[in-house]
Enzyme design. Structure first.
Site, PDB file in Angstrom:
ATOM      1  N   ALA A 135       0.841  -1.203   0.000  1.00 35.10           N
ATOM      2  CA  ALA A 135       0.000   0.000   0.000  1.00 35.10           C
ATOM      3  C   ALA A 135       0.875   1.252   0.000  1.00 35.10           C
ATOM      4  O   ALA A 135       0.570   2.224  -0.689  1.00 35.10           O
ATOM      5  CB  ALA A 135      -0.937  -0.010   1.204  1.00 35.10           C
ATOM      6  N   PHE A 138       2.000   1.879  -3.435  1.00 41.00           N
ATOM      7  CA  PHE A 138       0.885   2.414  -4.214  1.00 41.00           C
ATOM      8  C   PHE A 138       0.788   3.928  -4.026  1.00 41.00           C
ATOM      9  O   PHE A 138       0.723   4.681  -4.993  1.00 41.00           O
ATOM     10  CB  PHE A 138      -0.416   1.715  -3.780  1.00 41.00           C
ATOM     11  CG  PHE A 138      -1.670   2.337  -4.336  1.00 41.00           C
ATOM     12  CD1 PHE A 138      -2.092   2.063  -5.629  1.00 41.00           C
ATOM     13  CD2 PHE A 138      -2.437   3.184  -3.545  1.00 41.00           C
ATOM     14  CE1 PHE A 138      -3.259   2.630  -6.132  1.00 41.00           C
ATOM     15  CE2 PHE A 138      -3.605   3.750  -4.041  1.00 41.00           C
ATOM     16  CZ  PHE A 138      -4.018   3.477  -5.339  1.00 41.00           C
ATOM     17  N   TYR A 139       0.804   4.384  -2.786  1.00 39.55           N
ATOM     18  CA  TYR A 139       0.683   5.822  -2.526  1.00 39.55           C
ATOM     19  C   TYR A 139       1.906   6.595  -3.020  1.00 39.55           C
ATOM     20  O   TYR A 139       1.765   7.705  -3.537  1.00 39.55           O
ATOM     21  CB  TYR A 139       0.420   6.082  -1.042  1.00 39.55           C
ATOM     22  CG  TYR A 139      -0.948   5.612  -0.609  1.00 39.55           C
ATOM     23  CD1 TYR A 139      -2.091   6.234  -1.096  1.00 39.55           C
ATOM     24  CD2 TYR A 139      -1.103   4.538   0.251  1.00 39.55           C
ATOM     25  CE1 TYR A 139      -3.357   5.799  -0.723  1.00 39.55           C
ATOM     26  CE2 TYR A 139      -2.360   4.095   0.626  1.00 39.55           C
ATOM     27  CZ  TYR A 139      -3.482   4.729   0.136  1.00 39.55           C
ATOM     28  OH  TYR A 139      -4.732   4.291   0.497  1.00 39.55           O
ATOM     29  N   ARG A 140       3.083   6.026  -2.888  1.00 37.53           N
ATOM     30  CA  ARG A 140       4.284   6.689  -3.410  1.00 37.53           C
ATOM     31  C   ARG A 140       4.171   6.882  -4.918  1.00 37.53           C
ATOM     32  O   ARG A 140       4.584   7.914  -5.450  1.00 37.53           O
ATOM     33  CB  ARG A 140       5.549   5.892  -3.061  1.00 37.53           C
ATOM     34  CG  ARG A 140       5.985   6.046  -1.614  1.00 37.53           C
ATOM     35  CD  ARG A 140       7.385   5.508  -1.363  1.00 37.53           C
ATOM     36  NE  ARG A 140       7.576   4.158  -1.855  1.00 37.53           N
ATOM     37  CZ  ARG A 140       7.337   3.044  -1.155  1.00 37.53           C
ATOM     38  NH1 ARG A 140       6.893   3.134   0.102  1.00 37.53           N
ATOM     39  NH2 ARG A 140       7.557   1.858  -1.684  1.00 37.53           N
ATOM     40  N   PHE A 142       1.702   7.653  -6.497  1.00 44.40           N
ATOM     41  CA  PHE A 142       0.811   8.793  -6.720  1.00 44.40           C
ATOM     42  C   PHE A 142       1.333  10.065  -6.057  1.00 44.40           C
ATOM     43  O   PHE A 142       0.581  10.997  -5.790  1.00 44.40           O
ATOM     44  CB  PHE A 142      -0.614   8.463  -6.250  1.00 44.40           C
ATOM     45  CG  PHE A 142      -1.318   7.523  -7.181  1.00 44.40           C
ATOM     46  CD1 PHE A 142      -1.992   8.003  -8.293  1.00 44.40           C
ATOM     47  CD2 PHE A 142      -1.267   6.152  -6.968  1.00 44.40           C
ATOM     48  CE1 PHE A 142      -2.614   7.137  -9.175  1.00 44.40           C
ATOM     49  CE2 PHE A 142      -1.890   5.277  -7.845  1.00 44.40           C
ATOM     50  CZ  PHE A 142      -2.566   5.773  -8.954  1.00 44.40           C
TER      51      PHE A 142
END
Length: 169
Positions: A135, A138-140, A142
């Protein structure tokens, strides 16, 4: 990528029991705690469904304060000691939708709502506490930056999100 799901604030008629994102703690939270958080106004949860009220994705947003000294110098520069933020408390997509690029679409939906909140109240960051390394990655991808004190806590300036989404901060 377009999708054909409706986004609605969580209500009693939304069917949550079949939801399975592959992370039992996220499934359990939707089933057991999301409605209570709504009632107590500690979190607002939005769900996706295809017009049938069967939940296939959800995200939850809450007001938050982040301590300046938990941020990198670059992000904390010239900020007050406690900085207003939106917490992206939960984000989950049913396993039936994995691998279709819809996680990014769901994230944009959540971030768009955080931007709207920022037009009414002071908000400098969106903060997320990633459930695991996958997760966090995933955020990195974005544009979220890990906090120096915790690699699972990631932040992104609202102004950068607004620029990416073509809005104002």
């Amino acid at each position: 990528m377009s999708h054909s799901f409706l986004t609605e604030a969580l209500r009693d008629q939304h069917l949550r029991t079949a939801f399975d994102c592959g992370k039992p703690e996220l499934d359990r939270w939707l089933l057991e705690a999301a409605a209570r958080a709504e009632t107590h106004r500690t979190c607002r949860t939005y769900v996706w469904h295809a017009g049938d009220n069967v939940v296939v994705a959800y995200f939850s947003l809450a007001a938050h304060l982040i301590e300046r000294d938990t941020l990198s110098r670059r992000l904390g520069h010239r900020a007050p000691e406690r900085i207003p933020a939106v917490l992206l408390a939960r984000l989950a997509l049913d396993k039936t939708l994995h691998g279709r690029g819809l996680g990014g679409v769901l994230l944009v939906d959540a971030l768009s709502r955080a931007l709207v909140a920022g037009t009414h109240i002071g908000v400098r960051f969106v903060v997320v506490d990633a459930i695991d390394q996958g997760a966090a990655a995933f955020y990195r991808a974005f544009g979220f930056t890990p906090a120096p004190t915790d690699p699972h806590r990631l932040v992104r300036k609202v102004s950068a999100i607004a620029a990416d989404l073509g809005g104002r901060s």
